[in-house]
Design a protein around this motif. Structure first.
Motif, PDB file in Angstrom:
ATOM      1  N   LEU A  15      -0.158 -17.149  12.143  1.00 40.06           N
ATOM      2  CA  LEU A  15      -0.354 -16.388  13.370  1.00 40.06           C
ATOM      3  C   LEU A  15      -0.140 -14.887  13.124  1.00 40.06           C
ATOM      4  CD1 LEU A  15      -0.801 -16.324  16.444  1.00 40.06           C
ATOM      5  CD2 LEU A  15       1.661 -16.634  16.683  1.00 40.06           C
ATOM      6  N   LEU A  16       0.921 -14.557  12.416  1.00 40.35           N
ATOM      7  CA  LEU A  16       1.187 -13.146  12.123  1.00 40.35           C
ATOM      8  C   LEU A  16       0.088 -12.529  11.263  1.00 40.35           C
ATOM      9  CD1 LEU A  16       5.028 -13.188  11.489  1.00 40.35           C
ATOM     10  CD2 LEU A  16       3.824 -12.060  13.357  1.00 40.35           C
ATOM     11  N   GLU A  17      -0.447 -13.295  10.325  1.00 42.08           N
ATOM     12  CA  GLU A  17      -1.535 -12.794   9.484  1.00 42.08           C
ATOM     13  C   GLU A  17      -2.739 -12.407  10.340  1.00 42.08           C
ATOM     14  OE1 GLU A  17      -1.887 -12.296   6.138  1.00 42.08           O
ATOM     15  OE2 GLU A  17       0.241 -12.715   5.915  1.00 42.08           O
ATOM     16  N   ARG A  18      -3.078 -13.277  11.279  1.00 42.60           N
ATOM     17  CA  ARG A  18      -4.225 -12.989  12.143  1.00 42.60           C
ATOM     18  C   ARG A  18      -3.982 -11.798  13.045  1.00 42.60           C
ATOM     19  NH1 ARG A  18      -4.834 -19.061  13.083  1.00 42.60           N
ATOM     20  NH2 ARG A  18      -3.018 -18.610  14.321  1.00 42.60           N
ATOM     21  N   LEU A  19      -2.745 -11.662  13.538  1.00 40.26           N
ATOM     22  CA  LEU A  19      -2.451 -10.592  14.487  1.00 40.26           C
ATOM     23  C   LEU A  19      -2.319  -9.216  13.829  1.00 40.26           C
ATOM     24  CD1 LEU A  19       0.182 -12.323  16.787  1.00 40.26           C
ATOM     25  CD2 LEU A  19      -2.176 -11.774  17.343  1.00 40.26           C
ATOM     26  N   THR A  20      -1.868  -9.171  12.582  1.00 38.85           N
ATOM     27  CA  THR A  20      -1.549  -7.871  11.976  1.00 38.85           C
ATOM     28  C   THR A  20      -2.523  -7.419  10.910  1.00 38.85           C
ATOM     29  OG1 THR A  20      -0.068  -8.928  10.389  1.00 38.85           O
ATOM     30  CG2 THR A  20       0.904  -8.115  12.448  1.00 38.85           C
ATOM     31  N   GLY A  21      -3.602  -8.117  10.687  1.00 34.78           N
ATOM     32  CA  GLY A  21      -4.621  -7.605   9.795  1.00 34.78           C
ATOM     33  C   GLY A  21      -4.604  -8.122   8.375  1.00 34.78           C
ATOM     34  N   GLY A  22      -3.826  -9.090   8.051  1.00 40.68           N
ATOM     35  CA  GLY A  22      -3.906  -9.714   6.748  1.00 40.68           C
ATOM     36  C   GLY A  22      -2.843  -9.277   5.755  1.00 40.68           C
ATOM     37  N   ALA A  23      -2.801 -10.031   4.645  1.00 40.68           N
ATOM     38  CA  ALA A  23      -1.764  -9.842   3.631  1.00 40.68           C
ATOM     39  C   ALA A  23      -1.954  -8.547   2.850  1.00 40.68           C
ATOM     40  CB  ALA A  23      -1.755 -11.036   2.684  1.00 40.68           C
ATOM     41  N   GLU A  24      -3.195  -8.143   2.606  1.00 42.21           N
ATOM     42  CA  GLU A  24      -3.431  -6.927   1.813  1.00 42.21           C
ATOM     43  C   GLU A  24      -2.859  -5.703   2.523  1.00 42.21           C
ATOM     44  OE1 GLU A  24      -6.209  -8.787   2.901  1.00 42.21           O
ATOM     45  OE2 GLU A  24      -6.068 -10.124   1.170  1.00 42.21           O
ATOM     46  N   ARG A  25      -3.097  -5.621   3.782  1.00 42.37           N
ATOM     47  CA  ARG A  25      -2.595  -4.489   4.559  1.00 42.37           C
ATOM     48  C   ARG A  25      -1.066  -4.473   4.578  1.00 42.37           C
ATOM     49  NH1 ARG A  25      -4.838  -3.346  10.592  1.00 42.37           N
ATOM     50  NH2 ARG A  25      -4.181  -1.200  10.727  1.00 42.37           N
ATOM     51  N   LEU A  26      -0.460  -5.647   4.757  1.00 43.80           N
ATOM     52  CA  LEU A  26       0.997  -5.746   4.758  1.00 43.80           C
ATOM     53  C   LEU A  26       1.566  -5.399   3.390  1.00 43.80           C
ATOM     54  CD1 LEU A  26       3.712  -6.475   6.030  1.00 43.80           C
ATOM     55  CD2 LEU A  26       3.254  -8.850   5.392  1.00 43.80           C
ATOM     56  N   GLU A  27       0.928  -5.894   2.352  1.00 34.73           N
ATOM     57  CA  GLU A  27       1.412  -5.608   1.001  1.00 34.73           C
ATOM     58  C   GLU A  27       1.421  -4.102   0.735  1.00 34.73           C
ATOM     59  OE1 GLU A  27       0.145  -6.785  -3.512  1.00 34.73           O
ATOM     60  OE2 GLU A  27      -0.317  -8.176  -1.875  1.00 34.73           O
ATOM     61  N   ARG A  28       0.395  -3.414   1.160  1.00 36.40           N
ATOM     62  CA  ARG A  28       0.332  -1.958   0.991  1.00 36.40           C
ATOM     63  C   ARG A  28       1.465  -1.279   1.765  1.00 36.40           C
ATOM     64  NH1 ARG A  28      -1.993   2.030   3.917  1.00 36.40           N
ATOM     65  NH2 ARG A  28      -3.118   0.570   5.235  1.00 36.40           N
ATOM     66  N   ARG A  29       1.724  -1.737   2.997  1.00 28.12           N
ATOM     67  CA  ARG A  29       2.808  -1.154   3.789  1.00 28.12           C
ATOM     68  C   ARG A  29       4.170  -1.412   3.157  1.00 28.12           C
ATOM     69  NH1 ARG A  29       1.521  -3.350   9.585  1.00 28.12           N
ATOM     70  NH2 ARG A  29      -0.706  -3.043   9.523  1.00 28.12           N
ATOM     71  N   LEU A  30       4.360  -2.620   2.630  1.00 32.86           N
ATOM     72  CA  LEU A  30       5.633  -2.938   1.977  1.00 32.86           C
ATOM     73  C   LEU A  30       5.847  -2.043   0.755  1.00 32.86           C
ATOM     74  CD1 LEU A  30       5.712  -6.839   2.215  1.00 32.86           C
ATOM     75  CD2 LEU A  30       7.193  -5.226   3.400  1.00 32.86           C
ATOM     76  N   ARG A  31       4.799  -1.833  -0.039  1.00 36.52           N
ATOM     77  CA  ARG A  31       4.920  -0.952  -1.206  1.00 36.52           C
ATOM     78  C   ARG A  31       5.258   0.474  -0.779  1.00 36.52           C
ATOM     79  NH1 ARG A  31       0.013  -0.566  -3.405  1.00 36.52           N
ATOM     80  NH2 ARG A  31      -0.894  -2.381  -2.448  1.00 36.52           N
ATOM     81  N   LEU A  32       4.602   0.956   0.263  1.00 43.19           N
ATOM     82  CA  LEU A  32       4.878   2.305   0.753  1.00 43.19           C
ATOM     83  C   LEU A  32       6.315   2.443   1.266  1.00 43.19           C
ATOM     84  CD1 LEU A  32       1.578   3.144   2.664  1.00 43.19           C
ATOM     85  CD2 LEU A  32       2.405   4.187   0.544  1.00 43.19           C
ATOM     86  N   ALA A  33       6.850   1.369   1.801  1.00 42.67           N
ATOM     87  CA  ALA A  33       8.222   1.383   2.309  1.00 42.67           C
ATOM     88  C   ALA A  33       9.253   1.176   1.208  1.00 42.67           C
ATOM     89  CB  ALA A  33       8.396   0.312   3.380  1.00 42.67           C
ATOM     90  N   GLY A  34       8.798   0.840   0.010  1.00 44.05           N
ATOM     91  CA  GLY A  34       9.720   0.639  -1.102  1.00 44.05           C
ATOM     92  C   GLY A  34      10.345  -0.743  -1.154  1.00 44.05           C
ATOM     93  N   ARG A  35       9.809  -1.688  -0.435  1.00 37.60           N
ATOM     94  CA  ARG A  35      10.352  -3.059  -0.461  1.00 37.60           C
ATOM     95  C   ARG A  35       9.669  -3.848  -1.553  1.00 37.60           C
ATOM     96  NH1 ARG A  35      11.919  -5.645   5.035  1.00 37.60           N
ATOM     97  NH2 ARG A  35      12.570  -7.176   3.513  1.00 37.60           N
ATOM     98  N   ARG A  36      10.444  -4.658  -2.250  1.00 39.44           N
ATOM     99  CA  ARG A  36       9.900  -5.449  -3.358  1.00 39.44           C
ATOM    100  C   ARG A  36       9.885  -6.940  -3.027  1.00 39.44           C
ATOM    101  NH1 ARG A  36      10.675  -2.928  -8.949  1.00 39.44           N
ATOM    102  NH2 ARG A  36      10.766  -0.733  -8.430  1.00 39.44           N
ATOM    103  N   THR A  37       9.571  -7.272  -1.813  1.00 37.49           N
ATOM    104  CA  THR A  37       9.466  -8.681  -1.430  1.00 37.49           C
ATOM    105  C   THR A  37       7.993  -9.051  -1.302  1.00 37.49           C
ATOM    106  OG1 THR A  37       9.527  -8.128   0.922  1.00 37.49           O
ATOM    107  CG2 THR A  37      11.626  -8.620  -0.116  1.00 37.49           C
ATOM    108  N   SER A  38       7.721 -10.324  -1.426  1.00 34.99           N
ATOM    109  CA  SER A  38       6.344 -10.788  -1.248  1.00 34.99           C
ATOM    110  C   SER A  38       6.008 -10.794   0.237  1.00 34.99           C
ATOM    111  CB  SER A  38       6.170 -12.189  -1.837  1.00 34.99           C
ATOM    112  OG  SER A  38       6.867 -13.130  -1.041  1.00 34.99           O
ATOM    113  N   THR A  39       4.732 -10.837   0.524  1.00 37.01           N
ATOM    114  CA  THR A  39       4.324 -10.856   1.928  1.00 37.01           C
ATOM    115  C   THR A  39       4.791 -12.133   2.621  1.00 37.01           C
ATOM    116  OG1 THR A  39       2.170 -11.755   1.311  1.00 37.01           O
ATOM    117  CG2 THR A  39       2.326  -9.375   1.573  1.00 37.01           C
ATOM    118  N   ASP A  40       4.769 -13.251   1.892  1.00 38.81           N
ATOM    119  CA  ASP A  40       5.240 -14.510   2.490  1.00 38.81           C
ATOM    120  C   ASP A  40       6.720 -14.440   2.834  1.00 38.81           C
ATOM    121  OD1 ASP A  40       2.765 -15.662   2.385  1.00 38.81           O
ATOM    122  OD2 ASP A  40       3.116 -16.719   0.487  1.00 38.81           O
TER     123      ASP A  40
END
Length: 113
Positions: A15-40
């Motif tokens: 559900l979150l994947e559909r609402l927020t635009g997918g894993a690629e977009r989240l992965e990019r945001r996590l990298r920009l924030a400096g977090r080293r966790t997987s999207t899952d």
């Protein structure tokens, strides 16, 4: 804790994947924030924190309702209003009890004092 909520969390992930635009977009945001966790892992955290927040919110709401009821003494008020309503009905003529007008919401029954 993660193993306990995994089935619910995986459904929430979709559900979150559909609402927020997918894993690629989240992965990019996590990298920009400096977090080293997987999207899952991040999504599971979101679902778990959301569930905990829901449970805490419900618990606080129930506690507030119970506290408000105790402060007002609703039990005693309810008993007094039932007695007053009984006295008012007893004063009505025998045939008119069924035709007695209903009081508007919030109106007080005279207690006969």
């Amino acid at each position: 804790m993660e193993n306990l909520f995994r089935p619910v969390a995986t459904r929430g992930l979709g559900l979150l994947e559909r609402l927020t635009g997918g894993a690629e977009r989240l992965e990019r945001r996590l990298r920009l924030a400096g977090r080293r966790t997987s999207t899952d892992s991040f999504r599971i955290e979101q679902v778990v924190f959301g569930a905990v927040g829901l449970v805490l919110g419900i618990a606080l709401a129930v506690a507030a309702i119970v506290a408000a009821g105790r402060e007002r003494g609703t039990g005693a008020v309810h008993r007094r209003s039932r007695r007053a309503a009984g006295r008012a009905l007893a004063r009505l003529p025998a045939g008119s009890r069924d035709q007695a007008p209903r009081l508007p919401h919030g109106a007080r029954v005279p207690d006969g004092r």
